[in-house]
Design a protein around this motif. Sequence first.
Motif: not given
Length: 277
Positions: A179-192
């Motif tokens: 969850v933490e390591l994918t957070g950067v890429a998810f945040q770039r896609r504006d996924v909460p």
Amino acid sequence: MRDLGAGVRYGVQGQRWVSRRGKRVGIGLLPALVTLVLYAAALVVLGFFAGDVVAWATPFADGWDSPWQGVFRAVLTALLFAGGLFLAVVTFAAVTLLVGQPFYDALAEQVDESEGGAPEAPDVPLWRDLLISARDSLRVLLWVVLFGVVLFVLGFVPVIGQTVVPVAGVCVSGFFLAVELTGVAFQRRDVPLKERIRLLRGRLLLTLGFGVPLALAFLVPLVAVFLMPGAVAGGTLLVRHLLPAEPSGPAAGDEPPHPEPEKRDAAGLTRPAPPAG
């Protein structure tokens, strides 16, 4: 089992992606190294003062006979240090990502661009990006602590505590590390965060295949430092798998197709073009 193997491959591919661009991402070791030094200093301080903290917190044991007072406080001291070590392990990635947020965001962008179909990141200032990351990491930490308390209690159950609980603990650590390591890429896609967890839980074996090997590797401090950039790159590849890029429409500036020219009859009057076919 195919998802499990795919998750492991994303972790390996992330490390391979970084190794091929060593000069460009070498600075990514710095945030992890800074975090490691801070955590090591905090654990040394905890080791020196854990006994004093336990003695201060258990005044009711001052009058206990020997050896029970010493045994009781020694066990609590060991548990306190073990709790600090556990907290350091589960929060290492989150703190490192916060310290190196600009770098890891740029790294995720480079991975997206190299693979094609890079999304346009939300236009938000850096301070807001850091605030969102900190808030999400705190929420993840609360979940980890909750699971940790439950597993700690279950650890005293005979048989289960020595077999099922350790495996469950590794799986929980691996999931939330993913969850933490994918957070950067998810945040770039504006996924909460809630949606991120739903997506990762929906492909649980894929997530565990990615997160569990890294969680085990991160138990070795120096290994965690060197694996961190590749782990973020692998997390970006995993997010691309979960959220594939949508096919793009006509490029900007392309003109729409010209309509069929109108036909004129012998009298010079317009008439519609005959239907195709």
